[in-house]
Design a protein around this motif. Structure first.
Motif, PDB file in Angstrom:
ATOM      1  N   ILE A 161       0.848  -1.201   0.000  1.00 32.75           N
ATOM      2  CA  ILE A 161       0.000   0.000   0.000  1.00 32.75           C
ATOM      3  C   ILE A 161       0.876   1.241   0.000  1.00 32.75           C
ATOM      4  O   ILE A 161       1.848   1.317   0.752  1.00 32.75           O
ATOM      5  CB  ILE A 161      -0.921   0.028   1.231  1.00 32.75           C
ATOM      6  CG1 ILE A 161      -1.844  -1.187   1.237  1.00 32.75           C
ATOM      7  CG2 ILE A 161      -1.738   1.309   1.259  1.00 32.75           C
ATOM      8  CD1 ILE A 161      -2.735  -1.267   2.457  1.00 32.75           C
ATOM      9  N   ARG A 162       0.532   2.205  -0.847  1.00 30.78           N
ATOM     10  CA  ARG A 162       1.247   3.481  -0.795  1.00 30.78           C
ATOM     11  C   ARG A 162       0.424   4.587  -1.424  1.00 30.78           C
ATOM     12  O   ARG A 162      -0.483   4.360  -2.229  1.00 30.78           O
ATOM     13  CB  ARG A 162       2.610   3.385  -1.470  1.00 30.78           C
ATOM     14  CG  ARG A 162       2.599   3.104  -2.949  1.00 30.78           C
ATOM     15  CD  ARG A 162       3.969   3.316  -3.576  1.00 30.78           C
ATOM     16  NE  ARG A 162       4.315   4.737  -3.646  1.00 30.78           N
ATOM     17  CZ  ARG A 162       5.419   5.192  -4.227  1.00 30.78           C
ATOM     18  NH1 ARG A 162       6.300   4.348  -4.741  1.00 30.78           N
ATOM     19  NH2 ARG A 162       5.665   6.490  -4.268  1.00 30.78           N
ATOM     20  N   ARG A 163       0.752   5.791  -1.037  1.00 28.23           N
ATOM     21  CA  ARG A 163       0.161   6.991  -1.607  1.00 28.23           C
ATOM     22  C   ARG A 163       0.948   7.369  -2.853  1.00 28.23           C
ATOM     23  O   ARG A 163       2.176   7.210  -2.902  1.00 28.23           O
ATOM     24  CB  ARG A 163       0.217   8.123  -0.583  1.00 28.23           C
ATOM     25  CG  ARG A 163      -0.055   9.493  -1.156  1.00 28.23           C
ATOM     26  CD  ARG A 163       0.037  10.564  -0.093  1.00 28.23           C
ATOM     27  NE  ARG A 163       0.153  11.885  -0.685  1.00 28.23           N
ATOM     28  CZ  ARG A 163      -0.122  13.022  -0.056  1.00 28.23           C
ATOM     29  NH1 ARG A 163      -0.524  12.983   1.192  1.00 28.23           N
ATOM     30  NH2 ARG A 163       0.019  14.178  -0.661  1.00 28.23           N
ATOM     31  N   VAL A 164       0.252   7.894  -3.860  1.00 29.15           N
ATOM     32  CA  VAL A 164       0.925   8.354  -5.078  1.00 29.15           C
ATOM     33  C   VAL A 164       0.457   9.763  -5.415  1.00 29.15           C
ATOM     34  O   VAL A 164      -0.701  10.115  -5.233  1.00 29.15           O
ATOM     35  CB  VAL A 164       0.676   7.401  -6.278  1.00 29.15           C
ATOM     36  CG1 VAL A 164       1.256   6.034  -5.989  1.00 29.15           C
ATOM     37  CG2 VAL A 164      -0.798   7.277  -6.609  1.00 29.15           C
ATOM     38  N   ASP A 165       1.400  10.560  -5.911  1.00 30.41           N
ATOM     39  CA  ASP A 165       1.110  11.955  -6.240  1.00 30.41           C
ATOM     40  C   ASP A 165       1.342  12.278  -7.713  1.00 30.41           C
ATOM     41  O   ASP A 165       1.220  13.429  -8.106  1.00 30.41           O
ATOM     42  CB  ASP A 165       1.981  12.872  -5.377  1.00 30.41           C
ATOM     43  CG  ASP A 165       1.637  12.760  -3.899  1.00 30.41           C
ATOM     44  OD1 ASP A 165       0.593  13.296  -3.498  1.00 30.41           O
ATOM     45  OD2 ASP A 165       2.388  12.104  -3.161  1.00 30.41           O
ATOM     46  N   TYR A 223       4.378   5.699   2.277  1.00 26.67           N
ATOM     47  CA  TYR A 223       3.831   4.506   2.904  1.00 26.67           C
ATOM     48  C   TYR A 223       3.048   4.895   4.146  1.00 26.67           C
ATOM     49  O   TYR A 223       3.085   6.045   4.591  1.00 26.67           O
ATOM     50  CB  TYR A 223       4.966   3.526   3.224  1.00 26.67           C
ATOM     51  CG  TYR A 223       5.718   3.120   1.983  1.00 26.67           C
ATOM     52  CD1 TYR A 223       5.236   2.133   1.141  1.00 26.67           C
ATOM     53  CD2 TYR A 223       6.894   3.772   1.621  1.00 26.67           C
ATOM     54  CE1 TYR A 223       5.905   1.786  -0.021  1.00 26.67           C
ATOM     55  CE2 TYR A 223       7.581   3.441   0.463  1.00 26.67           C
ATOM     56  CZ  TYR A 223       7.081   2.444  -0.356  1.00 26.67           C
ATOM     57  OH  TYR A 223       7.735   2.115  -1.512  1.00 26.67           O
ATOM     58  N   PHE A 224       2.319   3.952   4.698  1.00 25.27           N
ATOM     59  CA  PHE A 224       1.472   4.216   5.855  1.00 25.27           C
ATOM     60  C   PHE A 224       1.943   3.300   6.992  1.00 25.27           C
ATOM     61  O   PHE A 224       1.418   2.210   7.195  1.00 25.27           O
ATOM     62  CB  PHE A 224       0.007   3.948   5.516  1.00 25.27           C
ATOM     63  CG  PHE A 224      -0.502   4.806   4.390  1.00 25.27           C
ATOM     64  CD1 PHE A 224      -1.042   6.058   4.643  1.00 25.27           C
ATOM     65  CD2 PHE A 224      -0.432   4.368   3.078  1.00 25.27           C
ATOM     66  CE1 PHE A 224      -1.518   6.855   3.607  1.00 25.27           C
ATOM     67  CE2 PHE A 224      -0.899   5.150   2.038  1.00 25.27           C
ATOM     68  CZ  PHE A 224      -1.436   6.403   2.291  1.00 25.27           C
ATOM     69  N   ILE A 225       2.956   3.766   7.720  1.00 25.57           N
ATOM     70  CA  ILE A 225       3.593   2.943   8.729  1.00 25.57           C
ATOM     71  C   ILE A 225       3.099   3.351  10.111  1.00 25.57           C
ATOM     72  O   ILE A 225       3.271   4.497  10.541  1.00 25.57           O
ATOM     73  CB  ILE A 225       5.135   3.082   8.681  1.00 25.57           C
ATOM     74  CG1 ILE A 225       5.640   2.930   7.240  1.00 25.57           C
ATOM     75  CG2 ILE A 225       5.778   2.074   9.613  1.00 25.57           C
ATOM     76  CD1 ILE A 225       5.219   1.649   6.557  1.00 25.57           C
ATOM     77  N   GLU A 226       2.470   2.402  10.808  1.00 28.45           N
ATOM     78  CA  GLU A 226       2.038   2.669  12.173  1.00 28.45           C
ATOM     79  C   GLU A 226       3.228   2.432  13.102  1.00 28.45           C
ATOM     80  O   GLU A 226       3.629   1.295  13.333  1.00 28.45           O
ATOM     81  CB  GLU A 226       0.873   1.764  12.581  1.00 28.45           C
ATOM     82  CG  GLU A 226       0.383   2.066  13.997  1.00 28.45           C
ATOM     83  CD  GLU A 226      -0.800   1.216  14.428  1.00 28.45           C
ATOM     84  OE1 GLU A 226      -0.992   1.065  15.647  1.00 28.45           O
ATOM     85  OE2 GLU A 226      -1.519   0.698  13.551  1.00 28.45           O
ATOM     86  N   ILE A 227       3.801   3.527  13.583  1.00 22.42           N
ATOM     87  CA  ILE A 227       4.961   3.395  14.480  1.00 22.42           C
ATOM     88  C   ILE A 227       4.527   3.306  15.941  1.00 22.42           C
ATOM     89  O   ILE A 227       5.359   3.200  16.835  1.00 22.42           O
ATOM     90  CB  ILE A 227       5.966   4.546  14.267  1.00 22.42           C
ATOM     91  CG1 ILE A 227       5.315   5.884  14.522  1.00 22.42           C
ATOM     92  CG2 ILE A 227       6.565   4.484  12.879  1.00 22.42           C
ATOM     93  CD1 ILE A 227       5.968   6.700  15.568  1.00 22.42           C
ATOM     94  N   GLY A 228       3.216   3.286  16.154  1.00 18.28           N
ATOM     95  CA  GLY A 228       2.715   3.117  17.497  1.00 18.28           C
ATOM     96  C   GLY A 228       1.256   3.497  17.614  1.00 18.28           C
ATOM     97  O   GLY A 228       0.656   4.038  16.678  1.00 18.28           O
ATOM     98  N   HIS A 229       0.670   3.179  18.747  1.00 17.43           N
ATOM     99  CA  HIS A 229      -0.677   3.646  19.052  1.00 17.43           C
ATOM    100  C   HIS A 229      -0.799   3.872  20.552  1.00 17.43           C
ATOM    101  O   HIS A 229      -0.024   3.309  21.341  1.00 17.43           O
ATOM    102  CB  HIS A 229      -1.759   2.673  18.544  1.00 17.43           C
ATOM    103  CG  HIS A 229      -1.786   1.358  19.252  1.00 17.43           C
ATOM    104  ND1 HIS A 229      -1.172   0.229  18.761  1.00 17.43           N
ATOM    105  CD2 HIS A 229      -2.365   0.978  20.424  1.00 17.43           C
ATOM    106  CE1 HIS A 229      -1.375  -0.784  19.588  1.00 17.43           C
ATOM    107  NE2 HIS A 229      -2.084  -0.362  20.606  1.00 17.43           N
ATOM    108  N   THR A 230      -1.742   4.721  20.914  1.00 19.47           N
ATOM    109  CA  THR A 230      -1.982   5.032  22.316  1.00 19.47           C
ATOM    110  C   THR A 230      -3.473   4.923  22.580  1.00 19.47           C
ATOM    111  O   THR A 230      -4.291   5.391  21.779  1.00 19.47           O
ATOM    112  CB  THR A 230      -1.504   6.452  22.659  1.00 19.47           C
ATOM    113  OG1 THR A 230      -0.147   6.618  22.235  1.00 19.47           O
ATOM    114  CG2 THR A 230      -1.587   6.701  24.158  1.00 19.47           C
ATOM    115  N   MET A 231      -3.807   4.274  23.703  1.00 20.92           N
ATOM    116  CA  MET A 231      -5.218   4.169  24.056  1.00 20.92           C
ATOM    117  C   MET A 231      -5.400   4.329  25.560  1.00 20.92           C
ATOM    118  O   MET A 231      -4.486   3.985  26.322  1.00 20.92           O
ATOM    119  CB  MET A 231      -5.799   2.845  23.552  1.00 20.92           C
ATOM    120  CG  MET A 231      -5.270   1.599  24.211  1.00 20.92           C
ATOM    121  SD  MET A 231      -5.940   0.122  23.426  1.00 20.92           S
ATOM    122  CE  MET A 231      -7.682   0.476  23.303  1.00 20.92           C
ATOM    123  N   PRO A 232      -6.552   4.899  25.950  1.00 21.36           N
ATOM    124  CA  PRO A 232      -7.649   5.341  25.099  1.00 21.36           C
ATOM    125  C   PRO A 232      -7.286   6.584  24.283  1.00 21.36           C
ATOM    126  O   PRO A 232      -6.260   7.210  24.526  1.00 21.36           O
ATOM    127  CB  PRO A 232      -8.760   5.656  26.099  1.00 21.36           C
ATOM    128  CG  PRO A 232      -8.035   6.008  27.362  1.00 21.36           C
ATOM    129  CD  PRO A 232      -6.846   5.119  27.383  1.00 21.36           C
TER     130      PRO A 232
END
Length: 530
Positions: A161-165, A223-232
Motif C-alpha cells: 500500500i502506498r500513496r501516489v502523487d 507509505y502508511f507505517i504505524e509506528i505506534g498507538h496510544t489508548m484510550p
C-alpha cells in the motif's frame, strides 16, 4: 453435581499475535488445537495439539477442522491478528460451528467487496475503482485527482500500500500492489487526510460492544507505517462518537453479527470515514495487550467465548489507564547485534529482528524491528516511557554491506527523510571543506571525528527523537572513536553517513573503515559515494 464440559477450540496461527488467544483458552480450561505453516511458531509449545497446515488455504483448514469435529469433537474456530477470518468462517460454516457466514467474511476481507458494500449502504468511505488485471492499470488514473492510494485487495499489515502523487509514482505503486495481491487485483482510491483510529468490537447475537479506541501514529509517506498507538484516544467525546458511529454503520453493513470486528477509521474534513473493517480482533498488539492493560478486560477471552457460542460475559472496563505502544526500526542492512533491548522493560516488549536478519526501513507494518508497551495513569508518562525505551535500542549493522551503503548514498529508500539535517550555515560549510576521505595514514591507530563549529546549536532530532549530541555520544561509545576540535581522521564521509543514517549510519561507517583500512580497498567499497 454439574459436570463441566471442556471446550476444544481450533486456532489459526501460533505466532506472537495468537499467543493471547492460546493462553486465554488454556486459562479457560479449554483444549487448544493450533494450525500454522511454521513448525517453529512460538505458540506451539503451549498448545495441546498442533496441525501443520497452511492457514491461508480455506480448503486445507476446513478439512482439518472437519477431521477434528468428526473424530474428537470441536466447539469453535478462531483467529486473531491474521487476515484469515474468511478461512475461519469457511471452515466453521462447513463444520456447523458458530461464526459469521463465509460471504460476510469475504465482505470483511476483500477490500473491493468491502467498498461496494459500504457504497450500497451509504457508509462514508473513499471513492475507489477496482482493477482486476495489469492490462487495466490506467483505469486508476482517471477516476479522481491525485493524491491517490493504491493497495492490493487482499493483504494486511499495509503490505503493498502506498500513496501516489503522480503518474510515474502510480505505475511503480501499482506493480507493488498487484505483486502483493493473492488474487492479482488492486483498488485505487482517493486519499483522505486526517487522524486515524483503531477500534475493536465484539458482536454477540447482533449486539455490538465497542472495546477500545486507539490513536494510531502513522508516518513515513508515501507509505502508511504505524509506528505506534496510544489508548484510550485523546480526542474529545464528539470526535470519538463520530468515529465509532461510522464504524458501527460499517460493521452492520458488512453483516458481522456474531464474533469480532476491527476497524481503521479516519476523521477527515468531511467527517469520519471508514478505511477498513475486518471480521477479527486487531493485530498490532492492541486487542491482545494494550486494551487489556488499559481496561483490565481480557478481550481475547471474551471473543473466544463467542467463537464457541457462549455469552462473552461482562465487557465493562474495570480500570482506566493509558497504554502506549511504540516501535523501533532500522535502516537497511544485515543485523550484526541488537544492543539495549530489555525484554523485562515495560508492560510488554517484543524483538522481531535478530543477528543475521536482513532489515529495511519499514515500508509496511511487518518490517519493524520490535516494540515496547508501557502503561501508566498519566498519558504523557506512558508515551515518554515507551519512546525512551525504543531510543535505547541500538541495532548495529554488519559493516561493508551494499544494502546499507546504498541507503546512505540515497541510491535506495530515497523517500526516507535524513536522520539529521544541519541548519547552521557554518556547520554545513565546515563539512563541505573537510577532506572527503579518511586520513589513512592515521586511522590505523586513531579514528577521530572532527567537530563542526556550532554543533551545539543543531536541534534536529532523528526518527526516534534522539538529538545530534546524544546520537554522536552513542557512536563514540560504540566504536571507541574520539571527538576532536580539528578535522579529525574520519573524513567528511563520516558526517554524510551520520546525517543520513543517524547512529546506525555513523557506527556502520566507522566499523567499515576499520575493515577496509587501506585507501584502495576503502575507495573500492565506497565507489562513487558522491
Amino acid at each position: 453435581m454439574e459436570t463441566v464440559v471442556k471446550k476444544r477450540i481450533y486456532i489459526l496461527g501460533a505466532g506472537i499475535m495468537q499467543l493471547p488467544a492460546i493462553h486465554s483458552a488454556k486459562d479457560l480450561g479449554w483444549e487448544v488445537v493450533c494450525a500454522d505453516a511454521n513448525t517453529s511458531a512460538p505458540g506451539i509449545e503451549y498448545t495441546d495439539c498442533f496441525e501443520h497446515v497452511d492457514i491461508s488455504s480455506k480448503a486445507a483448514i476446513a478439512e482439518s477442522v472437519m477431521k477434528w469435529k468428526q473424530s474428537s469433537g470441536l466447539d469453535g474456530v478462531f483467529t486473531a491478528g491474521t487476515d484469515f477470518s474468511a478461512c475461519v468462517a469457511f471452515a466453521a460454516e462447513k463444520a456447523g460451528l458458530p461464526g459469521i457466514s463465509y460471504e460476510t467474511a469475504l465482505n470483511a476481507t476483500d477490500k473491493a467487496r468491502m467498498r461496494r458494500v459500504f457504497t450500497a449502504h451509504n457508509v462514508p468511505s473513499p471513492q475507489f475503482v477496482e482493477i482486476d488485471s495489469a492490462e487495466r492499470r490506467d483505469a486508476g488514473l482517471s477516476f479522481a485527482d491525485f493524491p491517490l492510494v493504491v493497495k492490493p485487495v487482499d493483504n494486511m499489515g499495509a503490505r503493498g500500500i502506498r500513496r501516489v502523487d503522480s503518474s510515474d509514482e502510480y505505475y511503480d505503486a501499482f506493480e507493488s500492489a498487484i505483486t502483493n495481491s493473492n488474487s492479482g487485483r488492486v483498488i485505487v482510491e482517493e486519499y483522505l487526510e486526517g487522524p486515524e483510529f483503531s477500534i475493536d468490537a465484539l458482536v454477540y447475537k447482533g449486539e455490538i460492544t465497542i472495546c477500545g479506541v486507539a490513536d494510531r501514529i502513522i508516518k513515513y509517506p508515501p507509505y502508511f507505517i504505524e509506528i505506534g498507538h496510544t489508548m484510550p484516544s485523546a480526542y474529545n467525546r464528539d470526535q470519538i462518537e463520530a468515529v465509532t458511529d461510522v464504524f458501527l454503520q460499517g460493521v452492520k453493513a458488512i453483516g458481522i453479527d456474531n464474533g469480532a470486528a476491527k476497524g481503521d477509521i479516519k476523521l477527515t474534513s468531511r467527517g469520519a470515514v471508514v478505511g477498513e473493517i475486518a471480521a477479527r480482533l486487531s493485530g498490532g498488539y492492541m486487542s491482545g495487550w494494550t486494551y487489556p492493560l488499559s481496561s483490565g478486560v481480557n478481550l481475547t477471552a471474551a471473543a473466544l467465548k463467542i467463537a464457541v457460542g457462549d455469552d462473552p460475559g461482562l465487557l465493562k472496563p474495570v480500570k482506566n489507564e493509558v497504554s502506549a505502544e511504540r516501535a523501533f526500526y532500522s535502516i537497511p542492512g544485515e543485523v550484526s547485534i541488537v544492543e539495549g533491548f530489555d525484554s523485562n522493560t515495560g508492560s510488554a516488549a517484543f524483538l522481531a529482528s535478530h543477528t543475521g536478519a536482513m532489515v529495511n526501513f519499514p515500508r509496511n507494518n511487518v518490517e519493524k524491528c520490535g516494540n515496547y508497551i508501557f502503561t501508566h495513569t498519566d498519558r504523557n508518562v506512558a508515551v515518554s516511557l515507551a519512546e525512551d525505551a525504543c531510543r535505547r535500542v541500538i541495532i548495529r549493522l554488519k559493516p561493508g554491506i551494499k544494502a546499507t551503503l546504498s541507503f546512505l548514498k540515497k541510491k535506495s529508500f530515497d523517500w526516507v527523510p535524513d536522520a539529521f539535517i544541519f541548519s547552521e550555515a557554518e556547520n554545513i560549510q565546515w563539512i563541505s571543506d573537510l577532506p572527503e576521505l579518511p586520513d589513512f595514514g592515521k586511522t590505523d591507530t586513531d579514528i577521530s571525528i572532527g567537530t563542526p563549529p556550532r554543533l551545539a546549536m543543531e536541534k534536529y532530532t532523528d526518527w526516534m527523537g534522539r538529538s545530534v549530541k546524544d546520537s554522536l555520544d552513542v557512536v563514540l561509545r560504540e566504536t571507541g572513536s574520539t571527538l576532536v576540535s580539528g578535522d579529525g581522521t574520519a573524513g567528511a564521509l563520516f558526517w554524510k553517513a551520520f546525517l543520513r543514517g543517524g547512529i546506525q549510519g555513523g557506527i556502520w561507517y566507522i566499523d567499515t573503515l576499520k575493515i577496509f583500512k587501506s585507501e584502495h580497498s576503502f575507495k573500492e567499497c565506497f565507489t562513487s559515494w558522491s
